[in-house]
Design a protein around this motif. Structure first.
Motif, PDB file in Angstrom:
ATOM      1  N   ASP A  38      48.519  39.427  40.875  1.00 21.61           N
ATOM      2  CA  ASP A  38      49.481  38.484  41.383  1.00 21.61           C
ATOM      3  C   ASP A  38      48.801  37.749  42.569  1.00 21.61           C
ATOM      4  O   ASP A  38      47.628  38.044  43.209  1.00 21.61           O
ATOM      5  CB  ASP A  38      50.499  39.574  42.107  1.00 21.61           C
ATOM      6  N   TYR A  39      49.787  36.658  42.829  1.00 22.22           N
ATOM      7  CA  TYR A  39      49.302  36.254  44.050  1.00 22.22           C
ATOM      8  C   TYR A  39      50.674  35.437  44.701  1.00 22.22           C
ATOM      9  O   TYR A  39      51.875  35.136  44.046  1.00 22.22           O
ATOM     10  CB  TYR A  39      48.742  34.594  43.473  1.00 22.22           C
ATOM     11  N   SER A  85      39.146  38.108  35.470  1.00 22.13           N
ATOM     12  CA  SER A  85      40.332  38.060  34.665  1.00 22.13           C
ATOM     13  C   SER A  85      41.519  38.083  35.451  1.00 22.13           C
ATOM     14  O   SER A  85      41.574  38.206  36.585  1.00 22.13           O
ATOM     15  CB  SER A  85      40.345  38.956  33.485  1.00 22.13           C
ATOM     16  N   ALA A  86      42.624  37.513  34.949  1.00 21.95           N
ATOM     17  CA  ALA A  86      44.033  37.273  35.591  1.00 21.95           C
ATOM     18  C   ALA A  86      45.114  37.786  34.615  1.00 21.95           C
ATOM     19  O   ALA A  86      45.017  37.527  33.611  1.00 21.95           O
ATOM     20  CB  ALA A  86      44.179  35.960  36.151  1.00 21.95           C
ATOM     21  N   GLU A  87      46.038  38.176  35.307  1.00 25.83           N
ATOM     22  CA  GLU A  87      47.357  38.471  34.503  1.00 25.83           C
ATOM     23  C   GLU A  87      48.371  37.300  34.787  1.00 25.83           C
ATOM     24  O   GLU A  87      48.402  36.587  35.857  1.00 25.83           O
ATOM     25  CB  GLU A  87      48.179  39.685  35.025  1.00 25.83           C
ATOM     26  N   GLU A  97      46.640  30.270  37.917  1.00 21.60           N
ATOM     27  CA  GLU A  97      47.019  28.963  38.012  1.00 21.60           C
ATOM     28  C   GLU A  97      47.595  28.737  38.956  1.00 21.60           C
ATOM     29  O   GLU A  97      47.452  27.719  39.794  1.00 21.60           O
ATOM     30  CB  GLU A  97      47.627  28.621  36.901  1.00 21.60           C
ATOM     31  N   ARG A  98      48.690  29.512  39.742  1.00 21.42           N
ATOM     32  CA  ARG A  98      49.100  29.338  40.771  1.00 21.42           C
ATOM     33  C   ARG A  98      48.412  29.366  42.035  1.00 21.42           C
ATOM     34  O   ARG A  98      48.618  28.657  42.850  1.00 21.42           O
ATOM     35  CB  ARG A  98      50.485  30.557  41.168  1.00 21.42           C
ATOM     36  N   MET A  99      47.358  30.258  42.115  1.00 19.39           N
ATOM     37  CA  MET A  99      46.519  30.490  43.222  1.00 19.39           C
ATOM     38  C   MET A  99      45.701  29.055  43.255  1.00 19.39           C
ATOM     39  O   MET A  99      45.398  28.586  44.175  1.00 19.39           O
ATOM     40  CB  MET A  99      45.429  31.585  43.162  1.00 19.39           C
ATOM     41  N   SER A 110      42.750  44.192  40.947  1.00 19.89           N
ATOM     42  CA  SER A 110      42.507  45.778  40.848  1.00 19.89           C
ATOM     43  C   SER A 110      41.128  45.840  39.980  1.00 19.89           C
ATOM     44  O   SER A 110      40.964  44.724  39.274  1.00 19.89           O
ATOM     45  CB  SER A 110      43.733  45.983  39.840  1.00 19.89           C
ATOM     46  N   PHE A 111      40.708  46.932  40.280  1.00 17.74           N
ATOM     47  CA  PHE A 111      39.384  47.213  39.394  1.00 17.74           C
ATOM     48  C   PHE A 111      39.228  48.687  39.218  1.00 17.74           C
ATOM     49  O   PHE A 111      39.666  49.343  40.009  1.00 17.74           O
ATOM     50  CB  PHE A 111      38.232  46.477  40.297  1.00 17.74           C
TER      51      PHE A 111
END
Length: 172
Positions: free
Chosen positions: A166-167, A126-128, A133-135, A149-150
């Motif tokens: 984040d990226y 998943s992503a925040e 999209e940026r990556m 994070s996990f």
């Protein structure tokens, strides 16, 4: 520290390397790479992540990247230079991370593409926000990093268990 507390991994690709007549392992950073490594270090410092451990490839360019980036951080973590990070696949990098002591909560892994980008993609179930999209749009250029994070122990790290938080990439 409880293994139930979230763990954080920063996946950091080495900065722009030069192409002198040396082996691939001995390639140094280019001038732009030296500047970008320091900027990446400042971005990490601004994010406020305090690393417990740094795992760094043994190549000249990754060691130089880390030396310049860590200089910008408020706290210098224990650094382990790990030969297995060089030219490693995402699965091989997971194996290295699975060996991390459970008292380490936050780790930075300084390595190479395509392994670093592949690891960011494979771990992130998943992503925040717009981080994925940026990556996806930028790829993983030199000096870029992703923060994932996990929950659980390092031995439990496997594909899809992490969240991409984040990226960042130079000139983003």
């Amino acid at each position: 520290m409880s293994v139930a507390e979230p763990r954080r991994i920063v996946l950091f690709r080495h900065a722009k390397a030069d192409w002198p007549q040396v082996t691939d392992h001995e390639r140094p950073l280019a001038e732009r790479g030296r500047k970008d490594a320091a900027v990446a270090g400042r971005k990490l410092a601004d994010a406020g992540v305090a690393f417990d451990l740094a795992l760094c490839s043994t190549t000249t360019r990754t060691r130089e990247t880390w030396k310049l980036a860590v200089h910008e951080l408020p706290h210098r973590p224990k650094t382990v230079y790990e030969e297995r990070v060089y030219d490693a696949s995402p699965g091989e990098l997971i194996t290295v991370l699975n060996e991390t002591p459970d008292d380490a909560r936050s780790v930075i892994l300084i390595g190479h593409n395509p392994g670093i980008q592949g690891l960011a993609e494979v771990l992130s179930g998943s992503a925040e926000g717009d981080a994925r999209e940026r990556m996806s749009r930028r790829g993983f250029p030199a000096a870029a990093f992703a923060v994932v994070s996990f929950d659980g122990s390092w031995k439990a790290l496997e594909p899809g268990v992490a969240t991409l938080l984040d990226y960042w990439a130079p000139s983003e």
